[in-house]
Each structure stands twice: as structure tokens, then as C-alpha cells.
Design a protein around this motif. Structure first.
Motif, PDB file in Angstrom:
ATOM      1  N   TYR A 284     -68.951 -44.342  49.122  1.00 38.73           N
ATOM      2  CA  TYR A 284     -69.543 -43.694  50.305  1.00 38.73           C
ATOM      3  C   TYR A 284     -70.404 -44.625  51.132  1.00 38.73           C
ATOM      4  O   TYR A 284     -70.756 -44.297  52.257  1.00 38.73           O
ATOM      5  N   LEU A 285     -70.795 -45.769  50.572  1.00 41.00           N
ATOM      6  CA  LEU A 285     -71.670 -46.684  51.313  1.00 41.00           C
ATOM      7  C   LEU A 285     -70.839 -47.668  52.139  1.00 41.00           C
ATOM      8  O   LEU A 285     -69.841 -48.210  51.666  1.00 41.00           O
TER       9      LEU A 285
ATOM     10  N   GLU B  16     -77.750 -35.353  66.133  1.00 44.59           N
ATOM     11  CA  GLU B  16     -78.517 -34.930  67.319  1.00 44.59           C
ATOM     12  C   GLU B  16     -79.297 -36.093  67.931  1.00 44.59           C
ATOM     13  O   GLU B  16     -79.490 -36.160  69.131  1.00 44.59           O
ATOM     14  N   GLN B  17     -79.740 -37.012  67.092  1.00 47.38           N
ATOM     15  CA  GLN B  17     -80.575 -38.107  67.591  1.00 47.38           C
ATOM     16  C   GLN B  17     -79.762 -39.363  67.943  1.00 47.38           C
ATOM     17  O   GLN B  17     -80.319 -40.429  68.181  1.00 47.38           O
ATOM     18  N   GLY B  18     -78.460 -39.214  67.976  1.00 47.39           N
ATOM     19  CA  GLY B  18     -77.603 -40.310  68.449  1.00 47.39           C
ATOM     20  C   GLY B  18     -77.491 -41.477  67.484  1.00 47.39           C
ATOM     21  O   GLY B  18     -77.204 -42.606  67.897  1.00 47.39           O
ATOM     22  N   CYS B  19     -77.688 -41.210  66.182  1.00 49.15           N
ATOM     23  CA  CYS B  19     -77.595 -42.291  65.191  1.00 49.15           C
ATOM     24  C   CYS B  19     -76.131 -42.502  64.793  1.00 49.15           C
ATOM     25  O   CYS B  19     -75.358 -41.545  64.730  1.00 49.15           O
ATOM     26  N   LYS B  20     -75.800 -43.736  64.479  1.00 48.90           N
ATOM     27  CA  LYS B  20     -74.444 -44.013  64.004  1.00 48.90           C
ATOM     28  C   LYS B  20     -74.383 -44.039  62.484  1.00 48.90           C
ATOM     29  O   LYS B  20     -73.314 -44.121  61.901  1.00 48.90           O
ATOM     30  N   SER B  21     -75.554 -44.047  61.856  1.00 47.85           N
ATOM     31  CA  SER B  21     -75.552 -44.132  60.391  1.00 47.85           C
ATOM     32  C   SER B  21     -76.777 -43.424  59.824  1.00 47.85           C
ATOM     33  O   SER B  21     -77.729 -43.121  60.553  1.00 47.85           O
ATOM     34  N   ILE B  22     -76.707 -43.223  58.506  1.00 53.05           N
ATOM     35  CA  ILE B  22     -77.880 -42.750  57.763  1.00 53.05           C
ATOM     36  C   ILE B  22     -78.277 -43.870  56.814  1.00 53.05           C
ATOM     37  O   ILE B  22     -77.411 -44.462  56.138  1.00 53.05           O
ATOM     38  N   ALA B  23     -79.571 -44.180  56.793  1.00 57.96           N
ATOM     39  CA  ALA B  23     -80.064 -45.257  55.921  1.00 57.96           C
ATOM     40  C   ALA B  23     -80.893 -44.642  54.794  1.00 57.96           C
ATOM     41  O   ALA B  23     -81.774 -43.809  55.041  1.00 57.96           O
ATOM     42  N   TYR B  24     -80.605 -45.073  53.588  1.00 60.96           N
ATOM     43  CA  TYR B  24     -81.356 -44.658  52.404  1.00 60.96           C
ATOM     44  C   TYR B  24     -82.274 -45.841  52.104  1.00 60.96           C
ATOM     45  O   TYR B  24     -81.783 -46.918  51.680  1.00 60.96           O
TER      46      TYR B  24
ATOM     47  N   LYS C 108     -77.362 -31.422  54.589  1.00 55.94           N
ATOM     48  CA  LYS C 108     -76.689 -31.019  55.836  1.00 55.94           C
ATOM     49  C   LYS C 108     -77.644 -31.099  57.027  1.00 55.94           C
ATOM     50  O   LYS C 108     -77.231 -31.393  58.144  1.00 55.94           O
ATOM     51  N   GLU C 109     -78.929 -30.904  56.784  1.00 57.43           N
ATOM     52  CA  GLU C 109     -79.925 -31.010  57.861  1.00 57.43           C
ATOM     53  C   GLU C 109     -80.147 -32.485  58.232  1.00 57.43           C
ATOM     54  O   GLU C 109     -80.347 -32.823  59.406  1.00 57.43           O
ATOM     55  N   VAL C 110     -80.103 -33.366  57.253  1.00 56.62           N
ATOM     56  CA  VAL C 110     -80.208 -34.812  57.531  1.00 56.62           C
ATOM     57  C   VAL C 110     -79.070 -35.233  58.464  1.00 56.62           C
ATOM     58  O   VAL C 110     -79.282 -35.898  59.489  1.00 56.62           O
ATOM     59  N   VAL C 111     -77.872 -34.811  58.108  1.00 58.11           N
ATOM     60  CA  VAL C 111     -76.693 -35.192  58.897  1.00 58.11           C
ATOM     61  C   VAL C 111     -76.786 -34.601  60.303  1.00 58.11           C
ATOM     62  O   VAL C 111     -76.529 -35.294  61.303  1.00 58.11           O
ATOM     63  N   LYS C 112     -77.188 -33.341  60.378  1.00 54.94           N
ATOM     64  CA  LYS C 112     -77.307 -32.679  61.690  1.00 54.94           C
ATOM     65  C   LYS C 112     -78.312 -33.415  62.577  1.00 54.94           C
ATOM     66  O   LYS C 112     -78.037 -33.726  63.734  1.00 54.94           O
TER      67      LYS C 112
ATOM     68  N   LYS D 226     -71.831 -38.100  51.390  1.00 54.72           N
ATOM     69  CA  LYS D 226     -70.514 -37.437  51.448  1.00 54.72           C
ATOM     70  C   LYS D 226     -70.381 -36.623  52.737  1.00 54.72           C
ATOM     71  O   LYS D 226     -69.362 -36.694  53.427  1.00 54.72           O
ATOM     72  N   LEU D 227     -71.424 -35.854  53.043  1.00 56.66           N
ATOM     73  CA  LEU D 227     -71.386 -35.036  54.265  1.00 56.66           C
ATOM     74  C   LEU D 227     -71.357 -35.906  55.508  1.00 56.66           C
ATOM     75  O   LEU D 227     -70.634 -35.632  56.466  1.00 56.66           O
ATOM     76  N   ALA D 228     -72.151 -36.964  55.489  1.00 56.36           N
ATOM     77  CA  ALA D 228     -72.220 -37.865  56.644  1.00 56.36           C
ATOM     78  C   ALA D 228     -70.854 -38.489  56.920  1.00 56.36           C
ATOM     79  O   ALA D 228     -70.396 -38.550  58.065  1.00 56.36           O
ATOM     80  N   LYS D 229     -70.203 -38.914  55.860  1.00 60.65           N
ATOM     81  CA  LYS D 229     -68.883 -39.550  55.998  1.00 60.65           C
ATOM     82  C   LYS D 229     -67.890 -38.589  56.644  1.00 60.65           C
ATOM     83  O   LYS D 229     -67.121 -38.968  57.534  1.00 60.65           O
TER      84      LYS D 229
END
Ligand code: SF4
Length: 333
Positions: free
Chosen positions: A170-171, A117-125, A109-113, A142-145
């Protein structure tokens, strides 16, 4: 520690079935990837919420060129890997144990937050092999989606089909590092094998996940014209001519210190092989030479996206079409 997914309890051991290595681990033993451990008959992930690399990157750095170009992606990676590539360019984390790093904790949940906050459109693994931090990746995804963020992964593709299919829910985009089309190369240089990687590529395509391919070219090791041609023919037949492929330059690293960096000629030779076979989106990476990272329209041949390094200098797309001739350009724009 978080209990792992995808393992089978056996009489005096557990069998991890996340990747094709199928490690059988007695009590106290850790898998080949160094991040999954049998503790009293249960398999645990040692890297859940324990990233060792966290950065905001341009999506172009992954590389993903036809997926939300110009956007920022919140990128995380942990220790460990299920391969042993002798030329690894991130070996300081991929070949390390979780205990080699500080106890930094970053819950999903902190990653998503932070991504929002940093204006990202995605999370990259990314950075190390993300499939080995499967539980952390999937919970974050799941949370990001739910929050409207996309999820992207940069992977070696060495994973079993069942967990892969779960991930596909989810990807949104994946770059698969197809290291060579040679079985000998996989065996000698990566300590893995090719077939599961090809299966991963086919499944990603079937499941509708946006797919791009990277092939890092090492002089005299995996730069043969025949092998590059075979790889491109396979891609054309199995995932089509619209899959972007990035021929990327090697630089001496880890156990491959004695090989020279890849020449521009070698990279453009690979690009020409791919283009002559009809692949539409072929890029040369890691050399930052003008013009080699641009998208041109396969129909009218006009410049669509002008890239320099990880920056976009000009974008002539109109939504997902070429603004000059209206051809649909495959990707997520
Ligand atoms: S994910 Fe790790 S522990 Fe599991 S089979 Fe692969 S290398 Fe072994």
C-alpha cells in the motif's frame, strides 16, 4: 481500542511481533512503544484513529524530493515510538502516552475525505514512528489507494519483515531515517539496533517502493567521515546510486541540549563524501541555504528542480526526464 495485528498468544502473556523488540506483555501491560496493550490475553492498539498531529504539509517537508514534487500531503501521527532517540526532535509526541492527549478521533475514511477536500495527492504517516500505529496506517492506506491517493511513510525502519512486506502493498514512497551506520550509535543513542533498519531499506527497494534516506548529523556523535563513507558505500551497493539521501542538520533538543547545531561545513562535507562515491541525488536539509536542496541532472549537470525551503522555484523536468538532455530521472514525477 482495535485488536492489533502481529502478535502471538502465550500461556500467560502475549508476544508482539510487529517490531524487532518482540515485547512480551502480561495482562494489563503496555509495550515499549507505549501504544500496544495486553487486555485479557489480546493485544490492542491504543492509537487506532487517535492522531495527535494532523497537518497538510508540502511533500518536501517529509523530506521526499523525488516524489510528486510540489504536491501537498495530508500528514498524520500519533503518540508513541519504539525507539528512544536522545536527540528526538518530536519527543513531545514520540515519547508520550496516548492518554497524555485529548480523545480526538479521526477514522481512516475521514482522513481520506479530508485529504481529498484539501487537494492533497497523498497521505503521509509521519511525525512519530508510523509502524507502531500499523493498523491505523494500513486501514487508511487501503482506503486512500482506492480513492486514487498515494501513501507515504517517514520511518525509523525498525520493523519486522512480515508486517513490512504487508505495508509495501500500500505504500508508494518511504523516507527511512538511517540514523547512523554505527552499531554503537544505535545502541547508545536510540536504544535500538541497526540490522533490521538495513533489512527494511533493502526490502523497500526490492518491493519497488520509492525510497529516500535521511541521515541527521549530530556534531561529534555521528559525523565521522569513515562512518558516513561506509553508509554511502552500503547504500550504493544495496539500493544503488539513484537513491536520494538527505543529510539533515541537528538542533539541540530533548536529552541532547548540550550539543551544538550542525554546521553547514559538516553537512557539505557529508554531501561531498556521498557525491564522490557516485550518489546522484544528495541534499542538505534543515538549513535552508540556497542551492543545497536542488536536484541537478546527473548527465548534463543542469539545474532540474530549484528548491528554497519547502517551495519549488523552478522545475525543469519533462515528465520523468531532464528537459535539457532527456535523461530519465529516478523518482515519481
Ligand atoms: S511494536 Fe511496540 S509493543 Fe510491539 S514489539 Fe515493538 S515496541 Fe514492543
Amino acid at each position: 481500542m482495535r485488536e492489533a495485528s502481529y502478535y502471538i498468544k502465550q500461556e500467560d502473556s502475549v508476544k508482539c511481533v510487529l517490531c524487532p523488540r518482540d515485547c512480551v506483555l502480561k495482562n494489563g501491560e503496555v509495550g515499549f512503544c507505549k501504544v500496544r496493550k495486553n487486555e485479557n490475553g489480546k493485544l490492542y492498539s491504543l492509537v487506532y484513529a487517535r492522531p495527535v498531529a494532523v497537518h497538510v504539509d508540502p511533500i518536501e517537508k517529509k523530506p521526499l524530493f523525488h516524489f510528486l514534487p510540489g504536491s501537498k500531503t495530508f500528514s498524520i501521527g500519533t503518540a508513541g515510538c519504539n525507539l528512544r532517540c536522545q536527540h528526538c526532535q518530536n519527543w513531545n509526541i514520540s515519547q508520550a502516552k496516548p492518554s497524555d492527549f485529548s480523545d480526538r478521533v479521526l477514522e481512516p475514511k475521514e482522513v481520506v475525505k479530508q485529504a481529498i477536500e484539501q487537494g492533497c495527492k497523498s497521505i503521509a504517516y509521519t511525525y512519530n514512528e508510523p509502524t507502531i500505529f500499523f493498523e491505523y496506517m494500513i486501514e487508511t492506506a487501503k482506503l486512500a489507494k482506492k480513492k486514487g491517493l498515494k501513501n507515504v511513510a517517514v520511518t525509523n525502519g525498525f520493523i519486522h519483515q512480515e508486517p513490512l512486506k504487508e505495508l509495501c502493498k500500500y505504500l508508494d514512497a518511504v523516507n527511512v531515517d538511517l540514523k547512523s551506520f554505527s552499531k554503537q550509535f544505535y545502541g547508545k543513542v536510540t536504544a535500538a539496533w541497526l540490522e533490521p533498519v538495513l533489512d527494511t531499506i533493502k526490502t523497500l527497494k526490492e518491493k519497488g517502493v520509492w525510497l529516500e534516506i535521511t541521515n541527521l548529523i549530530i556534531p561529534s556523535v555521528n559525523d565521522s567521515d569513515i562512518t558516513i563513507k561506509e553508509m554511502c558505500e552500503w547504500l550504493k551497493e544495496n539500493v544503488g546510486v539513484d537513491v536520494p539521501i538527505h543529510f539533515s542538520a541537528f538542533h539541540p533538543d530533548y536529552k541532547f541540549q548540550d550539543y551544538p547545531p550542525t554546521s553547514i561545513e559538516s553537512l557539505t562535507n557529508a554531501r561531498d563524501i556521498a557525491k564522490n562515491l557516485g550518489l546522484n541525488y544528495v541534499f542538505v536539509g534543515n538549513v535552508f541555504t540556497n542551492g543545497l536542496e536542488n536536484t541537478t541532472c546527473p548527465n548534463c549537470n543542469k539545474l532540474l528542480i530549484d528548491r528554497r525551503g519547502f517551495q519549488i522555484l523552478e522545475n525543469n523536468m519533462f515528465k520523468n526526464t531532464c528537459r535539457f538532455c532527456n535523461k530519465i530521472i529516478m523518482g515519481v514525477f
